[in-house]
Scaffold this active site. Structure first.
Site, mmCIF file in Angstrom:
data_model
loop_
_atom_site.group_PDB
_atom_site.id
_atom_site.type_symbol
_atom_site.label_atom_id
_atom_site.label_comp_id
_atom_site.label_asym_id
_atom_site.label_seq_id
_atom_site.Cartn_x
_atom_site.Cartn_y
_atom_site.Cartn_z
ATOM 1 N N ASP A 1 -1.638 6.514 6.805
ATOM 2 C CA ASP A 1 -2.709 5.663 6.299
ATOM 3 C C ASP A 1 -3.044 4.689 7.432
ATOM 4 O O ASP A 1 -2.218 3.870 7.825
ATOM 5 C CB ASP A 1 -2.194 4.915 5.059
ATOM 6 C CG ASP A 1 -3.236 3.979 4.444
ATOM 7 O OD1 ASP A 1 -4.293 3.761 5.067
ATOM 8 O OD2 ASP A 1 -2.974 3.464 3.339
ATOM 9 N N TRP B 1 0.819 -1.216 0.000
ATOM 10 C CA TRP B 1 0.000 0.000 0.000
ATOM 11 C C TRP B 1 0.849 1.260 0.000
ATOM 12 O O TRP B 1 0.530 2.236 -0.673
ATOM 13 C CB TRP B 1 -1.000 0.007 1.148
ATOM 14 C CG TRP B 1 -2.088 -1.008 0.964
ATOM 15 C CD1 TRP B 1 -2.416 -2.023 1.817
ATOM 16 C CD2 TRP B 1 -3.008 -1.106 -0.147
ATOM 17 N NE1 TRP B 1 -3.458 -2.744 1.295
ATOM 18 C CE2 TRP B 1 -3.850 -2.222 0.111
ATOM 19 C CE3 TRP B 1 -3.191 -0.381 -1.325
ATOM 20 C CZ2 TRP B 1 -4.863 -2.602 -0.782
ATOM 21 C CZ3 TRP B 1 -4.207 -0.766 -2.206
ATOM 22 C CH2 TRP B 1 -5.025 -1.866 -1.924
ATOM 23 N N LYS C 1 -12.624 -1.555 6.442
ATOM 24 C CA LYS C 1 -11.875 -2.561 7.199
ATOM 25 C C LYS C 1 -12.418 -2.687 8.618
ATOM 26 O O LYS C 1 -12.545 -3.766 9.143
ATOM 27 C CB LYS C 1 -10.390 -2.178 7.261
ATOM 28 C CG LYS C 1 -9.762 -1.823 5.911
ATOM 29 C CD LYS C 1 -9.133 -3.011 5.200
ATOM 30 C CE LYS C 1 -8.931 -2.772 3.718
ATOM 31 N NZ LYS C 1 -7.804 -1.927 3.354
HETATM 32 C C1 LIG Z 1 -7.215 -1.497 2.028
HETATM 33 C C2 LIG Z 1 -6.125 -0.531 2.122
HETATM 34 C C3 LIG Z 1 -5.932 0.453 1.155
HETATM 35 C C4 LIG Z 1 -6.800 0.568 -0.083
HETATM 36 O O1 LIG Z 1 -8.033 1.010 0.280
HETATM 37 P P1 LIG Z 1 -9.167 1.378 -0.791
HETATM 38 O O2 LIG Z 1 -10.226 1.929 0.111
HETATM 39 O O3 LIG Z 1 -9.551 0.095 -1.453
HETATM 40 O O4 LIG Z 1 -8.622 2.364 -1.728
HETATM 41 C C5 LIG Z 1 -4.917 1.372 1.335
HETATM 42 N N1 LIG Z 1 -4.127 1.322 2.412
HETATM 43 C C6 LIG Z 1 -4.272 0.380 3.373
HETATM 44 C C7 LIG Z 1 -3.367 0.379 4.555
HETATM 45 C C8 LIG Z 1 -5.279 -0.570 3.252
HETATM 46 O O5 LIG Z 1 -5.431 -1.494 4.202
#
Ligand SMILES: *Cc1c(COP(=O)(O)O)cnc(C)c1O
Length: 356
Positions: free
Chosen positions: A165, A98, A189
């Site tokens: 993030d 990511w 999530k």
């Molecule tokens: C799932 C995830 C993403 C991507 O998320 P989207 O909402 O599908 O764009 C980015 N960073 C992390 C840490 C993730 O777990």
């Protein structure tokens, strides 16, 4: 009984799903929540409640704005550099797939300084925080690496705003908001359905720039710029009410430490399975594991699925197995997973398990 170990969209609390089901045809004014104007008073109350709950749960100070956006964490890979661009130099810690994607998108808007990378060890480890960092607009970090199963626990003083993030660890463990310039997370999530993205940003970092309206943070402050994903906001508000009712982030973290601890202990003791990540960097929420053999991993996945344990496959880019233990995963789910692993180990004495 089905236990869902999906990394995202992930498991949600069953009482919330039941509540949503019960209210779906008629929410307060005789129409479904998905038929309601996002400008109605009823809906405005939901958004206010959602923000108030998030502020209480994460102790978000008043000098931070909370934005409800769409586009997932992925759109933030671009919105962050677009909006925080001053010098056009951005620092990133390259700790997983990511963060690699975040880096690739940031390169469209400036020069990326990779302040540390663990790509060479296939992200099994975390890159160290840089000792000093200057002349950059921010330092970006993926606090919990959803795919690789590592997480940062300590935050140094860097002198530049830290952007994190937190898609897969928001509300799963304590995050000291005031140490950050900006936090972002896709909701799917640990917070609610897909379609909602949270951005928590220190207000002094919100600068009016010459950007298309949706892409400018300044256009989203204290207002809904356009139609948001109303259903996701509504469910998220209910999930946060559930989190508060269960004792807040502290209670969630305590449970997640217990659940993941139990699972890591089982992996460390197993003659067949092992955790991919060792030591202190282990994630509380996403736990990659493997038998070391791709075929046996797949056999276990099928074996577990037949016993109601679903979504145990690793991310398509890394393979192996992964159990995501978000807030709504009960301790019983983890215990059941460990039992099924033991059962598989027993059957593994007999080679026939490869064909289950
Ligand atoms: C799932 C995830 C993403 C991507 O998320 P989207 O909402 O599908 O764009 C980015 N960073 C992390 C840490 C993730 O777990």
């Amino acid at each position: 009984m089905i236990y869902n170990f999906s990394a995202g969209p992930g498991v949600l609390p069953e009482p919330v799903l039941r509540e949503v089901q019960a209210e779906f045809l008629s929410y307060k004014q005789g129409v479904s929540i998905v038929e309601m104007s996002h400008r109605s008073d009823t809906f405005a109350t939901i958004v206010e409640q959602l923000e108030a709950r998030l502020r209480r749960l994460m102790q978000i100070p008043d000098d931070y704005a909370v934005l409800f956006l769409q586009g997932g964490a992925t759109l933030q890979f671009s919105m962050v550099p677009m909006n925080l661009r001053e010098s056009g130099r951005f620092a990133y810690l390259d700790s997983g797939i990511w963060s690699k994607k975040a880096i690739a998108d940031a390169k469209h808007y400036g020069d990326v300084v990779v302040a540390g990378s663990s790509a060479a060890v296939k992200y099994r480890d975390l890159p160290a925080w840089p000792e000093t960092i200057s002349d950059v607009d921010y330092l970006h970090v993926t606090l919990n690496n959803t795919i690789e199963g590592t997480r940062y626990t300590k935050l140094p003083d860097t002198g530049v705003p830290i952007v994190a993030d937190v898609s897969s660890n928001i509300l799963a463990e304590a995050i000291d908001v005031k140490r950050y310039g900006l936090l972002y997370a896709g909701a799917q999530k640990n917070i609610g359905p897909a379609g909602l993205t949270l951005v928590i940003i220190r207000r002094d970092l919100i600068v009016d720039r010459d950007l298309p309206s949706y892409l400018a943070y300044s256009k989203h402050v204290d207002t809904l710029l356009n139609t948001p994903s109303t259903f996701s906001l509504y469910v998220a508000e209910r999930v946060l009410a559930w989190v508060e009712g269960e004792g807040g982030v502290e209670a969630m973290e305590r449970r997640n430490v217990e659940k993941s601890g139990l699972f890591y202990d089982a992996l460390d003791a197993s003659p067949l399975f092992h955790a991919v990540v060792s030591g202190k960097q282990r994630s509380l929420t996403n736990i990659p594991f493997t038998t070391g053999d791709a075929e046996t991993d797949r056999a276990f996945q099928r074996f577990a699925e037949a016993r109601g344990l679903i979504e145990l496959g690793g991310h398509r880019s890394v393979g192996g197995l992964r159990a995501s233990l978000y807030n709504a995963m009960p301790l019983e789910g983890v215990k059941r997973l460990i039992d099924v692993m033991h059962e598989f180990e027993q059957e593994g004495q007999d080679v026939s398990y490869k064909n289950v």
